[in-house]
Design a protein around this motif. Structure first.
Motif, PDB file in Angstrom:
ATOM      1  N   GLU A 195       6.643   1.967   7.379  1.00  0.00           N
ATOM      2  CA  GLU A 195       7.632   2.225   6.154  1.00  0.00           C
ATOM      3  C   GLU A 195       8.852   1.214   6.312  1.00  0.00           C
ATOM      4  O   GLU A 195       9.571   1.569   7.267  1.00  0.00           O
ATOM      5  CB  GLU A 195       7.946   3.548   6.270  1.00  0.00           C
ATOM      6  CG  GLU A 195       8.930   4.159   5.411  1.00  0.00           C
ATOM      7  CD  GLU A 195       9.375   5.503   5.453  1.00  0.00           C
ATOM      8  OE1 GLU A 195      10.642   5.821   5.025  1.00  0.00           O
ATOM      9  OE2 GLU A 195       8.766   6.485   6.219  1.00  0.00           O
TER      10      GLU A 195
ATOM     11  N   ALA B  79       0.960   1.160  10.377  1.00  0.00           N
ATOM     12  CA  ALA B  79       1.314   1.310   9.340  1.00  0.00           C
ATOM     13  C   ALA B  79       3.010   1.462   9.082  1.00  0.00           C
ATOM     14  O   ALA B  79       3.586   1.560  10.262  1.00  0.00           O
ATOM     15  CB  ALA B  79       1.300   2.970   8.917  1.00  0.00           C
TER      16      ALA B  79
ATOM     17  N   GLY C 198      -0.349   5.445   1.039  1.00  0.00           N
ATOM     18  CA  GLY C 198      -0.334   4.133   1.792  1.00  0.00           C
ATOM     19  C   GLY C 198      -0.887   2.869   0.956  1.00  0.00           C
ATOM     20  O   GLY C 198      -2.011   3.390   0.076  1.00  0.00           O
TER      21      GLY C 198
ATOM     22  N   GLU D  41       5.747  11.055   9.850  1.00  0.00           N
ATOM     23  CA  GLU D  41       5.303  10.980   8.312  1.00  0.00           C
ATOM     24  C   GLU D  41       6.067   9.877   7.694  1.00  0.00           C
ATOM     25  O   GLU D  41       7.298   9.663   7.919  1.00  0.00           O
ATOM     26  CB  GLU D  41       6.121  12.435   7.976  1.00  0.00           C
ATOM     27  CG  GLU D  41       5.468  13.586   8.200  1.00  0.00           C
ATOM     28  CD  GLU D  41       3.865  13.652   7.951  1.00  0.00           C
ATOM     29  OE1 GLU D  41       3.657  13.230   6.808  1.00  0.00           O
ATOM     30  OE2 GLU D  41       3.123  14.024   8.646  1.00  0.00           O
ATOM     31  N   LEU D  42       5.262   8.954   7.103  1.00  0.00           N
ATOM     32  CA  LEU D  42       5.951   8.017   6.485  1.00  0.00           C
ATOM     33  C   LEU D  42       5.542   8.021   5.031  1.00  0.00           C
ATOM     34  O   LEU D  42       4.577   8.361   4.439  1.00  0.00           O
ATOM     35  CB  LEU D  42       5.123   6.457   6.974  1.00  0.00           C
ATOM     36  CG  LEU D  42       5.046   6.204   8.604  1.00  0.00           C
ATOM     37  CD1 LEU D  42       4.133   4.997   8.693  1.00  0.00           C
ATOM     38  CD2 LEU D  42       6.350   6.054   8.865  1.00  0.00           C
TER      39      LEU D  42
ATOM     40  N   VAL E 238      -0.143  -0.504   5.076  1.00  0.00           N
ATOM     41  CA  VAL E 238      -0.913   0.027   6.134  1.00  0.00           C
ATOM     42  C   VAL E 238      -1.939  -1.244   6.677  1.00  0.00           C
ATOM     43  O   VAL E 238      -2.673  -1.640   5.533  1.00  0.00           O
ATOM     44  CB  VAL E 238      -1.729   1.330   5.825  1.00  0.00           C
ATOM     45  CG1 VAL E 238      -2.586   1.380   7.230  1.00  0.00           C
ATOM     46  CG2 VAL E 238      -1.026   2.363   5.548  1.00  0.00           C
TER      47      VAL E 238
ATOM     48  N   GLU F 133       5.002   5.966   1.590  1.00  0.00           N
ATOM     49  CA  GLU F 133       4.326   4.905   0.964  1.00  0.00           C
ATOM     50  C   GLU F 133       4.307   3.584   1.804  1.00  0.00           C
ATOM     51  O   GLU F 133       4.979   2.503   1.395  1.00  0.00           O
ATOM     52  CB  GLU F 133       5.101   4.620  -0.452  1.00  0.00           C
ATOM     53  CG  GLU F 133       5.171   5.783  -1.437  1.00  0.00           C
ATOM     54  CD  GLU F 133       5.307   5.054  -2.808  1.00  0.00           C
ATOM     55  OE1 GLU F 133       5.776   3.977  -3.171  1.00  0.00           O
ATOM     56  OE2 GLU F 133       5.746   5.982  -3.533  1.00  0.00           O
ATOM     57  N   PRO F 134       3.671   3.639   3.055  1.00  0.00           N
ATOM     58  CA  PRO F 134       3.566   2.673   3.776  1.00  0.00           C
ATOM     59  C   PRO F 134       2.690   1.559   3.605  1.00  0.00           C
ATOM     60  O   PRO F 134       1.796   1.847   2.820  1.00  0.00           O
ATOM     61  CB  PRO F 134       3.229   3.536   5.334  1.00  0.00           C
ATOM     62  CG  PRO F 134       2.447   4.544   4.705  1.00  0.00           C
ATOM     63  CD  PRO F 134       2.849   4.925   3.527  1.00  0.00           C
TER      64      PRO F 134
ATOM     65  N   PHE G 167      -3.053   8.581   5.444  1.00  0.00           N
ATOM     66  CA  PHE G 167      -1.785   7.702   4.767  1.00  0.00           C
ATOM     67  C   PHE G 167      -2.179   7.999   3.260  1.00  0.00           C
ATOM     68  O   PHE G 167      -2.565   7.045   2.753  1.00  0.00           O
ATOM     69  CB  PHE G 167      -1.539   6.310   5.221  1.00  0.00           C
ATOM     70  CG  PHE G 167      -1.463   6.238   6.773  1.00  0.00           C
ATOM     71  CD1 PHE G 167       0.054   6.668   7.386  1.00  0.00           C
ATOM     72  CD2 PHE G 167      -2.401   5.912   7.431  1.00  0.00           C
ATOM     73  CE1 PHE G 167       0.205   6.290   8.550  1.00  0.00           C
ATOM     74  CE2 PHE G 167      -2.042   5.728   8.998  1.00  0.00           C
ATOM     75  CZ  PHE G 167      -0.897   6.107   9.479  1.00  0.00           C
ATOM     76  N   ASN G 168      -2.187   9.028   2.904  1.00  0.00           N
ATOM     77  CA  ASN G 168      -2.492   9.250   1.382  1.00  0.00           C
ATOM     78  C   ASN G 168      -1.769   8.626   0.264  1.00  0.00           C
ATOM     79  O   ASN G 168      -2.177   8.275  -0.770  1.00  0.00           O
ATOM     80  CB  ASN G 168      -2.697  10.968   1.115  1.00  0.00           C
ATOM     81  CG  ASN G 168      -1.188  11.729   1.135  1.00  0.00           C
ATOM     82  OD1 ASN G 168      -0.129  10.912   1.321  1.00  0.00           O
ATOM     83  ND2 ASN G 168      -1.446  12.870   1.563  1.00  0.00           N
TER      84      ASN G 168
ATOM     85  N   LYS H  61      -7.122   6.559   4.109  1.00  0.00           N
ATOM     86  CA  LYS H  61      -6.564   7.191   3.029  1.00  0.00           C
ATOM     87  C   LYS H  61      -6.122   8.480   3.231  1.00  0.00           C
ATOM     88  O   LYS H  61      -5.265   9.155   3.009  1.00  0.00           O
ATOM     89  CB  LYS H  61      -7.311   7.037   1.639  1.00  0.00           C
ATOM     90  CG  LYS H  61      -6.570   7.367   0.369  1.00  0.00           C
ATOM     91  CD  LYS H  61      -5.711   6.394   0.140  1.00  0.00           C
ATOM     92  CE  LYS H  61      -4.793   6.697  -1.077  1.00  0.00           C
ATOM     93  NZ  LYS H  61      -3.674   5.750  -1.562  1.00  0.00           N
TER      94      LYS H  61
END
Length: 381
Positions: free
Chosen positions: A80, A78, A53, A22-23, A28, A25-26, A50-51, A47
């Motif tokens: 972080e 991705a 991202g 789980e990242l 990407v 605000e990566p 990585f919602n 998206k």
């Protein structure tokens, strides 16, 4: 720094190449086949994974990871940043101008000027590769920083087709887009290096007529006629064969050499269209290489980038040229393997084969457009 990598081909779902984490605000990075990136659902697909991202797309002439180099795929990396931060700015050369009036110098300068200066350590650029004059773009970017900031990156690719390149930030990829990723942080360490592995051969000739990236005459003779003479039977395979025989361009002051790929030819004008500017009174030679030289050059680039560091790299972004890929052919993964051996197996590897590599010469800050090089950017927090 935490990283996650995924890949998909035309007939599969997304497959994790690393542990699933789980990242937060990566950043990407999405590099891959242009036709696959043209899918109307591609942004929404990524998206959904990585919602929160920040998603940067770039079409490639092959996408790179530690697992393989592939053509008919999309690879996601991705990242972080746990101690650092990033800001992303974009511009589009087609939305602001038509392709006959693009001022690439101003485009580069204005793009970098969008990034806040305070704490800015490095910029990585993912640029469209079809309309921009890469030489002028890099000059403009350097002018925005007074040559006081390192910038690396790539001109996007499209296999060996040279039809269309696409890129974007947080939307479906499109033509004309240039993305600048500004990296910030006191503990952030970024180093880079470039190397080619190409050898000049034949006589050195003076550029006697040129305009921007179009070469008309060498030693007062039509440039294309001379080029065909040296290629012999291979001249029948132009313009494709030109990727295997680029030009070595010596600067007017003689201090630096830049390799220039020949993108196309103009039979009517007896001229050659290069991937970057070529100036009157500079000198040029043809170049050639082999697999071993290219692989060794990739290793040297990695060694130079690592030796410039204080800390172990956590992320390596590799940008190599489509011309190198054509020479390597079935052995294309060897140059990536050499880099991996140098940077270490714990370093996340990502990247793309490009139409142009962006980086300063070693020991300098002002970025340049290169062709036929392996350019390595190493990042750690």
């Amino acid at each position: 720094m935490k990283t996650v990598q995924l890949r998909k081909n035309k007939n599969s779902d997304w497959e994790y190449l690393s542990d699933k984490l789980e990242l937060k605000e990566p950043l990407v990075l999405v590099f891959g086949n242009r036709f696959m990136l043209e899918s109307e659902t591609i942004f929404e697909e990524i998206k959904s994974i990585f919602n929160d991202g920040h998603i940067v797309f770039g079409s490639a002439s092959g996408d790179i990871s530690a697992h393989s180099v592939t053509d008919e795929t999309i690879t996601i990396t991705a990242i972080e940043f746990e101690k650092s931060s990033f800001i992303i700015k974009t511009t589009n050369v087609l939305e602001a101008n038509n392709d006959d009036s693009i001022n690439s110098f101003n485009v580069g300068k204005e793009l970098i000027n969008q990034l806040p200066e305070e704490g800015l350590k490095h910029v990585f650029v993912v640029s469209e590769g079809s309309f921009i004059n890469g030489s002028q773009l890099t000059k403009g970017m350097s002018a925005a920083t007074d040559d006081n900031l390192t910038i690396t990156g790539a001109l996007c690719g499209d296999g060996a087709r040279f039809e269309k390149t696409i890129s974007s930030y947080n939307e479906n990829p499109k033509s004309g887009e240039i993305v600048a990723i500004g990296l910030y942080g006191e503990t952030l360490e970024v180093t880079f290096s470039i190397n080619g592995g190409w050898t000049p051969f034949g006589p050195e000739r003076a550029v006697t007529k040129s305009k921007d990236n179009i070469l008309y005459e060498l030693d007062n003779l039509p440039a294309l006629d001379l080029y065909k003479k040296y290629l012999g039977e291979k001249a029948k395979e132009l313009p494709g064969a030109a990727l295997l025989y680029p030009l070595n361009v010596k600067s007017i002051d003689g201090e630096n050499y830049t390799v220039r790929t020949i993108l196309n030819i103009d039979e009517k004008e007896n001229s050659m269209i290069l991937a970057g500017d070529i100036f009157k009174d500079s000198n040029v030679q043809l170049m050639m290489t082999n697999v071993d030289n290219i692989v060794n050059a990739a290793e040297k680039a990695a060694i130079n980038a690592v030796e410039a560091r204080e800390n172990k790299p956590e992320l390596a972004i590799l940008v190599s040229c489509i011309g190198r890929k054509l020479v390597l052919d079935q052995r294309v993964e060897e140059e990536v393997e050499e880099v991996m051996e140098v940077v270490g197996e714990d370093t996340t590897i990502t990247g793309l084969y490009s139409y142009g590599e962006i980086a300063p010469f070693i020991g300098e800050n002002n970025c340049q457009l290169h062709n036929q090089t392996m350019t390595i950017t190493l990042i750690s927090e």
